[in-house]
Design an enzyme around this catalytic site. Sequence first.
Site, mmCIF file in Angstrom:
data_model
loop_
_atom_site.group_PDB
_atom_site.id
_atom_site.type_symbol
_atom_site.label_atom_id
_atom_site.label_comp_id
_atom_site.label_asym_id
_atom_site.label_seq_id
_atom_site.Cartn_x
_atom_site.Cartn_y
_atom_site.Cartn_z
ATOM 1 N N LEU A 110 0.817 -1.209 0.000
ATOM 2 C CA LEU A 110 0.000 0.000 0.000
ATOM 3 C C LEU A 110 0.852 1.261 0.000
ATOM 4 O O LEU A 110 0.543 2.243 -0.687
ATOM 5 C CB LEU A 110 -0.912 -0.032 1.227
ATOM 6 C CG LEU A 110 -2.032 1.000 1.317
ATOM 7 C CD1 LEU A 110 -2.942 0.941 0.100
ATOM 8 C CD2 LEU A 110 -2.823 0.772 2.603
ATOM 9 N N SER A 122 1.244 1.465 15.549
ATOM 10 C CA SER A 122 2.670 1.229 15.756
ATOM 11 C C SER A 122 2.938 -0.064 16.515
ATOM 12 O O SER A 122 2.312 -0.335 17.545
ATOM 13 C CB SER A 122 3.281 2.400 16.538
ATOM 14 O OG SER A 122 4.603 2.123 16.918
ATOM 15 N N GLN A 123 3.886 -0.870 16.021
ATOM 16 C CA GLN A 123 4.348 -2.045 16.761
ATOM 17 C C GLN A 123 5.395 -1.647 17.804
ATOM 18 O O GLN A 123 5.802 -2.475 18.607
ATOM 19 C CB GLN A 123 4.948 -3.078 15.806
ATOM 20 C CG GLN A 123 3.928 -3.756 14.922
ATOM 21 C CD GLN A 123 4.565 -4.773 13.998
ATOM 22 O OE1 GLN A 123 5.747 -4.673 13.637
ATOM 23 N NE2 GLN A 123 3.789 -5.766 13.587
ATOM 24 N N ARG A 177 9.863 -6.577 18.041
ATOM 25 C CA ARG A 177 8.946 -6.676 16.892
ATOM 26 C C ARG A 177 9.621 -7.265 15.658
ATOM 27 O O ARG A 177 8.942 -7.648 14.704
ATOM 28 C CB ARG A 177 8.359 -5.307 16.560
ATOM 29 C CG ARG A 177 9.393 -4.278 16.137
ATOM 30 C CD ARG A 177 8.783 -2.933 15.828
ATOM 31 N NE ARG A 177 9.790 -1.891 15.725
ATOM 32 C CZ ARG A 177 9.565 -0.671 15.252
ATOM 33 N NH1 ARG A 177 8.357 -0.351 14.822
ATOM 34 N NH2 ARG A 177 10.533 0.216 15.211
ATOM 35 N N ARG A 204 -4.622 -2.235 -8.567
ATOM 36 C CA ARG A 204 -4.756 -3.242 -7.515
ATOM 37 C C ARG A 204 -6.027 -4.083 -7.601
ATOM 38 O O ARG A 204 -6.195 -5.012 -6.817
ATOM 39 C CB ARG A 204 -4.680 -2.560 -6.149
ATOM 40 C CG ARG A 204 -3.355 -1.861 -5.896
ATOM 41 C CD ARG A 204 -2.182 -2.824 -5.925
ATOM 42 N NE ARG A 204 -0.925 -2.146 -5.526
ATOM 43 C CZ ARG A 204 0.219 -2.778 -5.299
ATOM 44 N NH1 ARG A 204 0.287 -4.083 -5.455
ATOM 45 N NH2 ARG A 204 1.292 -2.093 -4.950
#
Length: 238
Positions: A110, A122-123, A177, A204
């Site tokens: 994306l 957010s990780q 992560r 797409r």
Amino acid sequence: MDVKLLAHTRLSDEFYQSAVNGSTYEEDATDGQFVALSAIRTCYSHNKPSEIVDLEGERYFGKMATDGEGGTDAHRLFRHIVNSGHTSTLEHITFTFSIEGVSRSLLAQLTRHRHFSYSVQSQRFVRLETDSKSGGFDYITPRIYGDEAERFNEMMKQAQDNYDELRRLGVPAEDARFVLPNAAACNLVLTGNLRSILEFYGKRSAKQAQWEIRELAEQMKAVIVRVEPWTEAFFKTN
């Protein structure tokens, strides 16, 4: 995957009252069409942008299309603009989406579309340990079934165990992560203008596109067409 429309281009109260309110075509046209007409005709008209709908609206929204393809003459104008490639005028119409439960694999694809704006879960700051508020990381299962799906789920559990162990050892979330897979789910807010969304859809929605991003393209189209029905004719697969 869940795609919701958070916001889209709407007329200001001042412009609505001065240019649209009380017109014969008020109920038949959308805010996006009024903006599109203002932008398109600004390129060719001696009238000021703020005056175009008021002075030229009846000509375009109040008469049938002269190209024999249906709709009003505004629809004819929009078709002409798209077919001629003058789609920069559609960049003034924007849409903001809530996109929930997609994979990091999809996110990587994306973000290649550079004319979108993104705010992504957010990780680094969202805790993903099993005993955290999130209950561990969610993940997207690809289109595999039976023994393959069972083995995949086992691998995701192992990834969660690895992440939990690193966190117990004191490894910061921003480093722990690294063991999370592309399948890890995320949520994001995405904003794009109509031109960039049509380009995204063209690429797409094609058969050769990966299934998850193809589904996203179709869902984005569906929510846009609900609020701006006239755009449906311009969602074409490359």
